[in-house]
Design a protein around this motif. Structure first.
Motif, PDB file in Angstrom:
ATOM      1  N   GLN A   1      52.503  26.457  -4.239  1.00 53.32           N
ATOM      2  CA  GLN A   1      53.786  25.537  -4.255  1.00 53.32           C
ATOM      3  C   GLN A   1      54.207  25.883  -2.546  1.00 53.32           C
ATOM      4  OE1 GLN A   1      57.251  24.598  -6.551  1.00 53.32           O
ATOM      5  NE2 GLN A   1      57.234  22.801  -5.957  1.00 53.32           N
ATOM      6  N   LEU A   2      54.218  24.342  -1.750  1.00 49.85           N
ATOM      7  CA  LEU A   2      54.893  25.096  -0.729  1.00 49.85           C
ATOM      8  C   LEU A   2      55.990  24.240  -0.146  1.00 49.85           C
ATOM      9  CD1 LEU A   2      54.574  24.664   3.173  1.00 49.85           C
ATOM     10  CD2 LEU A   2      54.203  22.717   2.266  1.00 49.85           C
ATOM     11  N   THR A   3      56.728  25.274  -0.513  1.00 50.80           N
ATOM     12  CA  THR A   3      58.449  25.123  -0.284  1.00 50.80           C
ATOM     13  C   THR A   3      59.011  24.447   0.711  1.00 50.80           C
ATOM     14  OG1 THR A   3      58.895  27.278  -0.698  1.00 50.80           O
ATOM     15  CG2 THR A   3      58.811  26.595  -2.620  1.00 50.80           C
ATOM     16  N   ASP A   4      58.440  25.360   1.816  1.00 48.77           N
ATOM     17  CA  ASP A   4      59.320  24.496   3.349  1.00 48.77           C
ATOM     18  C   ASP A   4      58.962  24.522   4.382  1.00 48.77           C
ATOM     19  OD1 ASP A   4      61.738  24.527   4.568  1.00 48.77           O
ATOM     20  OD2 ASP A   4      62.898  25.826   5.026  1.00 48.77           O
ATOM     21  N   LEU A   5      59.182  23.947   5.624  1.00 49.28           N
ATOM     22  CA  LEU A   5      58.014  23.977   6.814  1.00 49.28           C
ATOM     23  C   LEU A   5      58.955  23.127   7.509  1.00 49.28           C
ATOM     24  CD1 LEU A   5      55.686  24.089   8.495  1.00 49.28           C
ATOM     25  CD2 LEU A   5      54.815  21.830   7.276  1.00 49.28           C
ATOM     26  N   ARG A   6      59.421  23.833   8.413  1.00 49.17           N
ATOM     27  CA  ARG A   6      60.298  23.882   9.505  1.00 49.17           C
ATOM     28  C   ARG A   6      60.902  24.925  10.810  1.00 49.17           C
ATOM     29  NH1 ARG A   6      62.504  28.132   6.229  1.00 49.17           N
ATOM     30  NH2 ARG A   6      63.214  29.402   6.665  1.00 49.17           N
ATOM     31  N   ALA A   7      60.932  24.157  12.092  1.00 54.50           N
ATOM     32  CA  ALA A   7      60.999  24.747  13.478  1.00 54.50           C
ATOM     33  C   ALA A   7      61.560  25.783  13.319  1.00 54.50           C
ATOM     34  CB  ALA A   7      60.590  23.432  14.070  1.00 54.50           C
ATOM     35  N   ALA A   8      61.912  26.688  13.571  1.00 54.38           N
ATOM     36  CA  ALA A   8      63.272  27.432  14.009  1.00 54.38           C
ATOM     37  C   ALA A   8      63.915  26.631  15.681  1.00 54.38           C
ATOM     38  CB  ALA A   8      62.823  28.908  13.860  1.00 54.38           C
ATOM     39  N   LEU A   9      64.373  26.869  15.967  1.00 56.92           N
ATOM     40  CA  LEU A   9      64.912  26.172  17.088  1.00 56.92           C
ATOM     41  C   LEU A   9      66.162  27.389  17.490  1.00 56.92           C
ATOM     42  CD1 LEU A   9      64.822  22.428  16.621  1.00 56.92           C
ATOM     43  CD2 LEU A   9      63.498  23.892  17.757  1.00 56.92           C
ATOM     44  N   GLY A  10      66.118  26.549  19.059  1.00 54.34           N
ATOM     45  CA  GLY A  10      67.208  27.755  19.163  1.00 54.34           C
ATOM     46  C   GLY A  10      66.583  29.200  20.051  1.00 54.34           C
ATOM     47  N   ARG A  11      65.655  29.424  20.046  1.00 57.92           N
ATOM     48  CA  ARG A  11      65.505  30.874  20.915  1.00 57.92           C
ATOM     49  C   ARG A  11      64.955  30.830  22.107  1.00 57.92           C
ATOM     50  NH1 ARG A  11      62.734  35.262  17.069  1.00 57.92           N
ATOM     51  NH2 ARG A  11      62.374  35.870  18.830  1.00 57.92           N
ATOM     52  N   SER A  12      66.272  31.666  23.232  1.00 57.87           N
ATOM     53  CA  SER A  12      65.327  31.343  24.424  1.00 57.87           C
ATOM     54  C   SER A  12      64.536  32.190  25.080  1.00 57.87           C
ATOM     55  CB  SER A  12      66.751  31.885  25.390  1.00 57.87           C
ATOM     56  OG  SER A  12      67.270  32.994  24.797  1.00 57.87           O
ATOM     57  N   ASP A  13      63.830  32.906  24.210  1.00 59.45           N
ATOM     58  CA  ASP A  13      63.016  33.416  25.063  1.00 59.45           C
ATOM     59  C   ASP A  13      61.660  33.304  24.162  1.00 59.45           C
ATOM     60  OD1 ASP A  13      63.014  33.955  22.079  1.00 59.45           O
ATOM     61  OD2 ASP A  13      62.416  35.993  21.774  1.00 59.45           O
ATOM     62  N   ILE A  14      60.952  31.236  23.940  1.00 61.27           N
ATOM     63  CA  ILE A  14      59.871  31.107  23.813  1.00 61.27           C
ATOM     64  C   ILE A  14      59.886  30.179  24.686  1.00 61.27           C
ATOM     65  CG2 ILE A  14      58.932  29.832  21.924  1.00 61.27           C
ATOM     66  CD1 ILE A  14      60.285  31.813  19.962  1.00 61.27           C
ATOM     67  N   PRO A  15      59.225  29.976  25.380  1.00 63.70           N
ATOM     68  CA  PRO A  15      58.502  29.217  25.795  1.00 63.70           C
ATOM     69  C   PRO A  15      59.152  27.568  26.019  1.00 63.70           C
ATOM     70  CG  PRO A  15      55.966  30.499  26.107  1.00 63.70           C
ATOM     71  CD  PRO A  15      57.548  30.641  24.913  1.00 63.70           C
ATOM     72  N   PRO A  16      59.247  26.582  26.428  1.00 64.53           N
ATOM     73  CA  PRO A  16      59.415  25.439  26.420  1.00 64.53           C
ATOM     74  C   PRO A  16      58.976  24.847  25.624  1.00 64.53           C
ATOM     75  CG  PRO A  16      59.696  25.774  28.740  1.00 64.53           C
ATOM     76  CD  PRO A  16      59.339  26.863  27.952  1.00 64.53           C
ATOM     77  N   ASP A  17      57.385  25.179  25.792  1.00 65.20           N
ATOM     78  CA  ASP A  17      56.504  23.756  25.699  1.00 65.20           C
ATOM     79  C   ASP A  17      55.970  24.711  23.893  1.00 65.20           C
ATOM     80  OD1 ASP A  17      55.416  25.776  26.482  1.00 65.20           O
ATOM     81  OD2 ASP A  17      53.285  25.413  26.959  1.00 65.20           O
ATOM     82  N   LEU A  18      55.931  25.723  23.710  1.00 63.80           N
ATOM     83  CA  LEU A  18      55.925  25.873  22.245  1.00 63.80           C
ATOM     84  C   LEU A  18      57.107  25.650  21.066  1.00 63.80           C
ATOM     85  CD1 LEU A  18      53.778  29.340  23.251  1.00 63.80           C
ATOM     86  CD2 LEU A  18      53.001  26.783  22.611  1.00 63.80           C
ATOM     87  N   VAL A  19      56.605  25.460  19.646  1.00 62.91           N
ATOM     88  CA  VAL A  19      57.605  25.857  19.051  1.00 62.91           C
ATOM     89  C   VAL A  19      57.401  26.563  17.509  1.00 62.91           C
ATOM     90  CG1 VAL A  19      59.189  24.215  16.999  1.00 62.91           C
ATOM     91  CG2 VAL A  19      58.391  23.285  19.866  1.00 62.91           C
ATOM     92  N   PRO A  20      58.434  27.633  17.408  1.00 66.62           N
ATOM     93  CA  PRO A  20      58.274  28.348  16.362  1.00 66.62           C
ATOM     94  C   PRO A  20      57.960  27.623  15.126  1.00 66.62           C
ATOM     95  CG  PRO A  20      60.139  29.069  17.058  1.00 66.62           C
ATOM     96  CD  PRO A  20      59.303  27.242  18.235  1.00 66.62           C
ATOM     97  N   ILE A  21      57.571  27.726  13.860  1.00 63.75           N
ATOM     98  CA  ILE A  21      57.374  27.236  13.345  1.00 63.75           C
ATOM     99  C   ILE A  21      57.245  28.427  11.879  1.00 63.75           C
ATOM    100  CG2 ILE A  21      55.949  25.699  11.477  1.00 63.75           C
ATOM    101  CD1 ILE A  21      56.429  24.095  13.273  1.00 63.75           C
ATOM    102  N   LEU A  22      58.045  28.312  11.376  1.00 68.38           N
ATOM    103  CA  LEU A  22      58.282  28.847   9.796  1.00 68.38           C
ATOM    104  C   LEU A  22      57.668  28.256   8.676  1.00 68.38           C
ATOM    105  CD1 LEU A  22      62.144  30.517   9.483  1.00 68.38           C
ATOM    106  CD2 LEU A  22      59.868  31.024  10.769  1.00 68.38           C
ATOM    107  N   VAL A  23      56.808  28.726   7.844  1.00 70.76           N
ATOM    108  CA  VAL A  23      56.259  27.810   6.524  1.00 70.76           C
ATOM    109  C   VAL A  23      56.735  29.047   5.187  1.00 70.76           C
ATOM    110  CG1 VAL A  23      53.967  27.190   5.313  1.00 70.76           C
ATOM    111  CG2 VAL A  23      54.435  26.888   8.083  1.00 70.76           C
ATOM    112  N   ASP A  24      56.886  28.533   4.432  1.00 73.34           N
ATOM    113  CA  ASP A  24      57.888  29.491   3.146  1.00 73.34           C
ATOM    114  C   ASP A  24      57.032  28.996   1.591  1.00 73.34           C
ATOM    115  OD1 ASP A  24      59.015  30.428   4.154  1.00 73.34           O
ATOM    116  OD2 ASP A  24      60.312  29.290   3.462  1.00 73.34           O
ATOM    117  N   PHE A  25      55.882  29.748   0.999  1.00 78.10           N
ATOM    118  CA  PHE A  25      55.167  29.366  -0.192  1.00 78.10           C
ATOM    119  C   PHE A  25      55.852  30.481  -1.221  1.00 78.10           C
ATOM    120  CE2 PHE A  25      52.017  28.890   2.951  1.00 78.10           C
ATOM    121  CZ  PHE A  25      51.523  27.276   2.238  1.00 78.10           C
TER     122      PHE A  25
END
Length: 171
Positions: free
Chosen positions: A51-75
């Motif tokens: 069961q997919l329980t969460d799909l979200r962007a993890a914003l607020g990181r300054s060490d990641i290039p601005p054209d990329l978004v970290p995504i967390l996926v929880d099952f």
């Protein structure tokens, strides 16, 4: 004349028999057939219930290039058949966008995880028993332009060439 006719039949048959294992291996290592799973629904796959329980962007990181978004996926996975090392061999969680681009988890970005969250591979070797519930989390780096259409997918060796393709949360 009969020998010539026999060759016409036997050569294609021999080629088919010899290539069977190669085709079987090719199909066994690829994800071809998506099984759609509705948001918050459970799906039996690889001897367990996913069961997919969460799909979200993890914003607020300054060490990641601005054209990329970290995504967390929880099952949440309820183990059915406990032989995960066999059933989940080649376990792969990925993100797929509307343009059919694929992303695999990254180790380039790390987030503090709950003590009981596992990756797909660590869950496979966790020694979980039938009836246990596992929390599986993977982290991805995805281009900003893909975030509006990405969908999580799960693939395990015992189910290939089929894979689960989860719907996005309803906004």
């Amino acid at each position: 004349m009969r020998s010539l006719l026999a060759l016409i039949v036997l050569i294609p048959a021999a080629l088919a028999v010899m290539s069977y294992d190669s085709v079987k291996t090719l199909l066994g290592n690829q994800d071809f057939f998506a099984q759609d799973v509705a948001w918050k629904s459970k799906a039996r796959f690889g001897g367990s219930e996913w069961q997919l329980t969460d799909l979200r962007a993890a914003l607020g990181r300054s060490d990641i290039p601005p054209d990329l978004v970290p995504i967390l996926v929880d099952f949440t996975v309820t183990v059915g058949e406990p032989d995960l090392q066999k059933l989940w061999l080649g376990c792969r969680i990925m993100l797929i966008d509307a343009a059919d681009r694929h992303w695999l988890p990254t180790g380039a970005v790390s987030f503090r995880q709950a003590d009981d969250a596992k990756t797909c591979v660590s869950a496979m070797f966790s020694g979980a028993k039938s009836g246990d519930t596992l929390k599986v989390r993977e982290t991805f780096l995805v281009p900003k332009d893909a975030t509006a259409t990405i969908r999580p997918a799960v693939s395990v060796g015992s189910e290939r060439p089929s894979f689960l393709l989860f719907q996005r949360p309803q906004d």
